[in-house]
Design a protein around this motif. Structure first.
Motif, short mmCIF file in Angstrom:
data_model
loop_
_atom_site.label_atom_id
_atom_site.label_comp_id
_atom_site.label_asym_id
_atom_site.label_seq_id
_atom_site.Cartn_x
_atom_site.Cartn_y
_atom_site.Cartn_z
N LEU A 69 0.83 -1.21 0.00
CA LEU A 69 0.00 0.00 0.00
C LEU A 69 0.86 1.25 0.00
O LEU A 69 0.56 2.25 -0.66
CB LEU A 69 -0.93 0.00 1.22
CG LEU A 69 -2.12 -0.95 1.18
CD1 LEU A 69 -2.77 -1.05 2.56
CD2 LEU A 69 -3.16 -0.50 0.15
N ARG A 73 1.33 4.21 -2.98
CA ARG A 73 1.21 5.65 -2.76
C ARG A 73 2.53 6.39 -2.94
O ARG A 73 2.66 7.55 -2.57
CB ARG A 73 0.66 5.88 -1.34
CG ARG A 73 -0.78 5.48 -1.27
CD ARG A 73 -1.33 5.39 0.12
NE ARG A 73 -2.69 4.83 0.05
CZ ARG A 73 -3.20 3.98 0.90
NH1 ARG A 73 -2.48 3.57 1.92
NH2 ARG A 73 -4.43 3.54 0.76
N ASP A 123 -1.84 3.97 5.44
CA ASP A 123 -3.11 4.71 5.34
C ASP A 123 -3.25 5.78 6.41
O ASP A 123 -4.35 6.25 6.70
CB ASP A 123 -4.30 3.73 5.40
CG ASP A 123 -4.27 2.86 6.66
OD1 ASP A 123 -3.33 3.02 7.46
OD2 ASP A 123 -5.17 2.02 6.83
#
Length: 588
Positions: A69, A73, A123
């Motif tokens: 993840l 990003r 996140d």
């Protein structure tokens, strides 16, 4: 940490593709999981994340998902064991803030005004956004392992935290030569200097520390107040103001400018009041700070109202209502039409009670519209309208438009004039339930207030279904709660004799670390609920006095605020002093 292909090959790619590039999954496995995701999303009526399916099936670990993840990003991996962080970089983020946001500063690039931080979750967007707002820099995140981040936060901030407090920061500010040059220059500061002041590192650190401490201590308001010879910082906890260590007076302009920058206000405007908002996430909880800037004789007074959604009890059962009171309020709010008024002084929890009632009614079959000034909390599923009197958006004007929006439930922030009151009455007569607030001392006094506004008695009796008066009283701290025998004077203040309380127990808080030696922790509501029967309607039509209405309401089952306060004392929730302070005895 996983060995990754170049980050440019992974940034912005679908997560399945990233995991294939990392060599952790095959195309076939990803396609199988995508099919499973579609089925699962349909079954659960929500969007199921593909990453959770990979982990659930044991195809990858949660750690590998975090790395993927982060790569998606554009976040690099970092090994914190291999680096040494300069003290000047660590100084940019206070220890409490670094631990709250789980973000360790590792590098500052002065030419681009970029602060590189290590985080352990890809996140953790809010941390990056909040740090950017609080510190006034661009924040770039890199991914570290949880264990090494914990160790690094402990290693770098343990010594700093021991010495890092408001006192030390104020000493640092007093020694700052640049800030000292602004002493006595209240109005003669140009825009470039204001911008530079708002970016001053000691000022940012002080403000951030004050904000963190106030939110941690569950303060409801933070005050920054300039006076002739000093500058005060105070915050309000459970309705009482406490003073913090005062900073030097010459940083008043710097602090107000920094707050204005964070709230996106005009730092050059120092003659007009301004209002704004700052949104943060502290310890995983969303916190809104409502900013009010007021020009005074000695500079700008700034008050931040802390709206911590995690502390907001949007549940009628958690407001402090007794069982019979809760039942009465539920009966009132579930009526098909009519007006329900919540009344009391400023800061007594009226809005919280209304929000709790709206939350209970908020379902897919009910259209709820509110008019508020200002909107304190966003409620999912409720249409909320902000009043703007300066451009003519008033309660009365809005209410007319709202009734064309086909609502079932309407909330009017406050009845301030005859026009708003009459339209509210018309709304209730046409099949709507209307919630609103008034400023009166108790429930029966609201009738006199409505008559004073010019509303006809027949309209009050036809539309009004119930009035709820309330107060907030401080609760005794459970950590130092102690039983005691009240003196005759204390009983006299409550209008009681010793024989009235023979079998009753009284408590107070001795004061402990948990409650900052105040003896109190948190607040609860006490309520007076007035419902309407034929006798009370008849009395209103005949212009009966408030005292006559109060007596009739008591006969009909209304419990006075003072009685609700006495019950709070007998149940060991609050003290004699609190109830005497917040309620008046009958007939006085």
């Amino acid at each position: 940490m996983e060995k990754l292909p170049p980050i440019e090959q992974l940034r912005g790619r679908p997560i399945g593709r990233v995991l294939i590039k990392m060599g952790l999954l095959t195309r076939e496995k990803v396609h199988q999981c995508l099919e499973m995701q579609k089925k699962k999303s349909k079954q659960e009526h929500k969007n199921v994340q593909i990453g959770s399916i990979f982990v659930e099936l044991g195809l990858i670990t949660n750690k590998q998902l975090q790395v993927a993840l982060a790569a998606q990003r554009g976040m690099e991996n970092i090994n914190l064991d291999d680096i040494n962080i300069p003290p000047a970089v660590l100084d940019r983020v206070a220890g409490q803030m670094a631990k709250t946001y789980r973000a360790l500063p590792i590098e500052f690039k002065k030419d681009t005004n970029e602060l590189v931080v290590a985080v352990d979750r890809a996140d953790n967007f809010r941390a990056i956004d909040d740090l950017s707002t609080l510190l006034g820099v661009k924040v770039v995140a890199q991914l570290a392992e949880t264990a090494s981040l914990d160790a690094a936060l402990e290693k770098y901030y343990k010594q700093k935290e021991e010495s890092e407090g408001i006192n030390e920061l104020i000493s640092e500010i007093q020694e700052d030569g640049y800030l000292a040059t602004f002493e006595g220059r209240n109005q003669s500061i140009d825009l470039d200097e204001l911008k530079e002041l708002s970016e001053s590192n000691p000022v940012k650190k002080l403000l951030n520390l004050v904000l963190m401490q106030a939110i941690r201590d569950k303060a409801s308001d933070i005050h920054f107040e300039p006076f002739e010879t000093e500058y005060k910082m105070r915050y309000r906890i459970d309705g009482i103001l406490y003073e913090m260590v005062p900073p030097p007076k010459h940083i008043a302009t710097a602090l107000s400018s920094r707050i204005k920058v964070m709230a996106s206000l005009d730092i050059a405007e120092r003659r007009m009041p301004q209002d704004g908002r700052i949104s943060l996430t502290v310890g995983g909880n969303p916190v809104d700070l409502r900013v009010s800037v007021l020009p005074t004789m000695y500079g700008e007074s700034v008050v931040l109202r802390v709206l911590d959604r995690s502390q907001m009890q949007l549940d009628l059962a958690k407001l402090g209502l007794e069982q019979d009171g809760l039942k009465m309020i539920r009966q009132l709010i579930h009526k098909p039409n009519g007006i329900i008024i919540v009344t009391g002084p400023t800061g007594c929890g009226k809005t919280t009670t209304l929000y709790a009632a709206l939350s209970e009614l908020n379902d897919i079959e009910t259209k709820i519209i509110t008019t508020e000034d200002p909107i304190e909390y966003d409620i999912d599923g409720v249409v909320q309208v902000q009043m703007k009197p300066d451009i003519g958006v008033t309660f009365a004007k809005c209410l007319r438009s709202i009734l064309r929006q086909d609502p079932d439930v309407v909330m009017v922030g406050e009845i301030r004039d005859l026009e708003t009151a009459e339209i509210s009455a018309q709304a209730s007569l046409t099949g709507h339930i209307v919630f609103t607030t008034l400023h009166t001392n108790d429930a029966p006094s609201s009738i006199a207030r409505l008559l004073d506004l010019g509303i006809e008695p027949f309209l009050i009796t036809a539309t009004l279904e119930g009035i709820v008066a309330q107060r907030l009283i401080r609760k005794i701290c459970e950590g130092c709660k102690t039983e005691f025998t009240p003196t005759e004077n204390q009983l006299m203040e409550l209008g009681l004799k010793p024989e009235d309380v023979r079998d009753k127990k009284f408590y107070y808080g001795r004061g402990c670390q948990r409650c900052n030696n105040t003896g109190y922790k948190g607040r609860t509501g006490i309520f007076e609920i007035m419902t309407f029967n034929d006798e009370i309607r008849e009395l209103i039509m005949n212009h009966a006095s408030t005292n006559v209405l109060r007596t009739a309401s008591q006969r009909a089952g209304m419990k006075l605020l003072r009685d609700a306060g006495l019950n709070a004392i007998y149940n060991g929730l609050s003290t004699v002093e609190e109830v005497v302070k917040e309620t008046i005895a009958e007939g006085t």
